[in-house]
Motif scaffolding. Structure first.
Motif, PDB file in Angstrom:
ATOM      1  N   THR A 174      14.774  22.247  -4.282  1.00 47.51           N
ATOM      2  CA  THR A 174      15.540  21.028  -4.026  1.00 47.51           C
ATOM      3  C   THR A 174      15.242  19.975  -5.082  1.00 47.51           C
ATOM      4  O   THR A 174      16.147  19.353  -5.632  1.00 47.51           O
ATOM      5  N   MET A 175      13.953  19.772  -5.380  1.00 51.46           N
ATOM      6  CA  MET A 175      13.550  18.752  -6.337  1.00 51.46           C
ATOM      7  C   MET A 175      13.625  19.236  -7.786  1.00 51.46           C
ATOM      8  O   MET A 175      13.843  18.442  -8.700  1.00 51.46           O
ATOM      9  N   VAL A 176      13.409  20.536  -7.993  1.00 52.80           N
ATOM     10  CA  VAL A 176      13.419  21.117  -9.338  1.00 52.80           C
ATOM     11  C   VAL A 176      14.318  22.367  -9.297  1.00 52.80           C
ATOM     12  O   VAL A 176      13.819  23.491  -9.198  1.00 52.80           O
ATOM     13  N   PRO A 177      15.636  22.171  -9.343  1.00 53.04           N
ATOM     14  CA  PRO A 177      16.559  23.309  -9.238  1.00 53.04           C
ATOM     15  C   PRO A 177      16.342  24.387 -10.303  1.00 53.04           C
ATOM     16  O   PRO A 177      16.729  25.541 -10.095  1.00 53.04           O
ATOM     17  N   GLU A 178      15.713  24.041 -11.420  1.00 60.30           N
ATOM     18  CA  GLU A 178      15.437  25.030 -12.469  1.00 60.30           C
ATOM     19  C   GLU A 178      14.502  26.136 -11.975  1.00 60.30           C
ATOM     20  O   GLU A 178      14.382  27.177 -12.617  1.00 60.30           O
ATOM     21  N   CYS A 179      13.851  25.939 -10.841  1.00 58.15           N
ATOM     22  CA  CYS A 179      12.953  26.936 -10.266  1.00 58.15           C
ATOM     23  C   CYS A 179      13.689  27.952  -9.397  1.00 58.15           C
ATOM     24  O   CYS A 179      13.113  28.973  -9.014  1.00 58.15           O
ATOM     25  N   ALA A 180      14.933  27.692  -9.069  1.00 59.20           N
ATOM     26  CA  ALA A 180      15.670  28.526  -8.107  1.00 59.20           C
ATOM     27  C   ALA A 180      15.758  29.994  -8.530  1.00 59.20           C
ATOM     28  O   ALA A 180      15.588  30.889  -7.689  1.00 59.20           O
ATOM     29  N   ASP A 181      16.011  30.261  -9.796  1.00 61.73           N
ATOM     30  CA  ASP A 181      16.120  31.658 -10.239  1.00 61.73           C
ATOM     31  C   ASP A 181      14.803  32.399 -10.043  1.00 61.73           C
ATOM     32  O   ASP A 181      14.791  33.554  -9.608  1.00 61.73           O
ATOM     33  N   SER A 182      13.686  31.745 -10.348  1.00 58.00           N
ATOM     34  CA  SER A 182      12.377  32.382 -10.175  1.00 58.00           C
ATOM     35  C   SER A 182      12.072  32.614  -8.696  1.00 58.00           C
ATOM     36  O   SER A 182      11.497  33.642  -8.332  1.00 58.00           O
ATOM     37  N   VAL A 183      12.466  31.673  -7.851  1.00 57.66           N
ATOM     38  CA  VAL A 183      12.268  31.831  -6.404  1.00 57.66           C
ATOM     39  C   VAL A 183      13.092  33.022  -5.911  1.00 57.66           C
ATOM     40  O   VAL A 183      12.594  33.878  -5.168  1.00 57.66           O
ATOM     41  N   ALA A 184      14.346  33.084  -6.316  1.00 61.84           N
ATOM     42  CA  ALA A 184      15.222  34.188  -5.901  1.00 61.84           C
ATOM     43  C   ALA A 184      14.655  35.537  -6.364  1.00 61.84           C
ATOM     44  O   ALA A 184      14.669  36.521  -5.613  1.00 61.84           O
ATOM     45  N   GLU A 185      14.146  35.575  -7.572  1.00 62.36           N
ATOM     46  CA  GLU A 185      13.566  36.808  -8.099  1.00 62.36           C
ATOM     47  C   GLU A 185      12.305  37.203  -7.329  1.00 62.36           C
ATOM     48  O   GLU A 185      12.106  38.373  -7.008  1.00 62.36           O
ATOM     49  N   MET A 186      11.465  36.232  -7.018  1.00 60.36           N
ATOM     50  CA  MET A 186      10.224  36.519  -6.298  1.00 60.36           C
ATOM     51  C   MET A 186      10.489  37.084  -4.897  1.00 60.36           C
ATOM     52  O   MET A 186       9.802  37.999  -4.443  1.00 60.36           O
ATOM     53  N   PHE A 187      11.486  36.547  -4.219  1.00 53.61           N
ATOM     54  CA  PHE A 187      11.736  36.936  -2.828  1.00 53.61           C
ATOM     55  C   PHE A 187      12.926  37.882  -2.661  1.00 53.61           C
ATOM     56  O   PHE A 187      13.254  38.268  -1.543  1.00 53.61           O
ATOM     57  N   HIS A 188      13.578  38.244  -3.746  1.00 54.49           N
ATOM     58  CA  HIS A 188      14.718  39.167  -3.726  1.00 54.49           C
ATOM     59  C   HIS A 188      15.836  38.700  -2.802  1.00 54.49           C
ATOM     60  O   HIS A 188      16.455  39.492  -2.094  1.00 54.49           O
ATOM     61  N   GLN A 189      16.071  37.394  -2.811  1.00 58.23           N
ATOM     62  CA  GLN A 189      17.177  36.798  -2.064  1.00 58.23           C
ATOM     63  C   GLN A 189      17.433  35.408  -2.633  1.00 58.23           C
ATOM     64  O   GLN A 189      16.602  34.879  -3.360  1.00 58.23           O
ATOM     65  N   PRO A 190      18.574  34.816  -2.321  1.00 55.51           N
ATOM     66  CA  PRO A 190      18.869  33.483  -2.869  1.00 55.51           C
ATOM     67  C   PRO A 190      17.761  32.473  -2.522  1.00 55.51           C
ATOM     68  O   PRO A 190      17.188  32.513  -1.424  1.00 55.51           O
ATOM     69  N   ALA A 191      17.482  31.599  -3.470  1.00 60.01           N
ATOM     70  CA  ALA A 191      16.398  30.624  -3.294  1.00 60.01           C
ATOM     71  C   ALA A 191      16.578  29.784  -2.042  1.00 60.01           C
ATOM     72  O   ALA A 191      15.599  29.493  -1.346  1.00 60.01           O
TER      73      ALA A 191
END
Length: 167
Positions: free
Chosen positions: A25-42
């Motif tokens: 939410t605060m740093v949207p640039e992290c969303a791709d890494s979050v999605a990759e880590m959890f194998h689902q949309p951030a």
């Protein structure tokens, strides 16, 4: 007066389970890494129990390594992105839950200190000076002053000689 932005909860009021959702939410640039880590949309991943349990892995793998550190090493960092990064860190660093605070200290702040020359280089660039050889600077700063020399940044009081005192 509070350092917390208007309409935002201080760290003490943010429930532990909501901490992971703050990152994309605060740093949207992290969303791709979050999605990759959890194998689902951030947006859905940060709401899972796994995200709350993985508070050390989340900042390390999705914030510090892929987003923050490259910006700090960059010759032309994105100041808006860095501002949002520090806003995120400041929002949660004082969280009353040790697990949250520990994650910030060990996976974000400690990384700044362990990367050789990073902090000194960033401070020098911020001040508009040449960062110079960081290792030499660090040794100079750690070396105590000689007994008869004042510590760096302190003024030495002039010593009155016997002749001056007699006059």
């Amino acid at each position: 007066m509070s350092d917390v932005p208007a309409g935002k909860k201080p760290a003490q009021e943010i429930p532990f389970e909501e901490i992971p959702a703050l990152l994309p939410t605060m740093v949207p640039e992290c969303a791709d890494s979050v999605a990759e880590m959890f194998h689902q949309p951030a947006e859905t991943a940060v709401l899972t129990e796994d995200a709350a349990v993985m508070l050390y892995e989340l900042p390390a793998g999705c914030f510090t390594t892929p987003v923050l550190m490259p910006q700090l090493r960059s010759d032309s960092p994105d100041t808006d992105l860095l501002t949002r990064c520090w806003d995120f860190v400041e929002r949660i660093v004082d969280h009353p839950t040790q697990h949250v605070g520990g994650a910030v200290y060990f996976e974000v702040l400690d990384q700044l200190l362990t990367h050789s020359g990073l902090v000194g280089g960033r401070l020098a660039l911020h001040k508009g000076t040449d960062p110079g050889p960081h290792a030499a600077d660090a040794r100079r700063l750690r070396r105590p002053p000689a007994r008869d020399q004042p510590a760096p940044g302190t003024a030495q009081e002039p010593q009155a000689s016997a002749l001056t005192v007699a006059l």
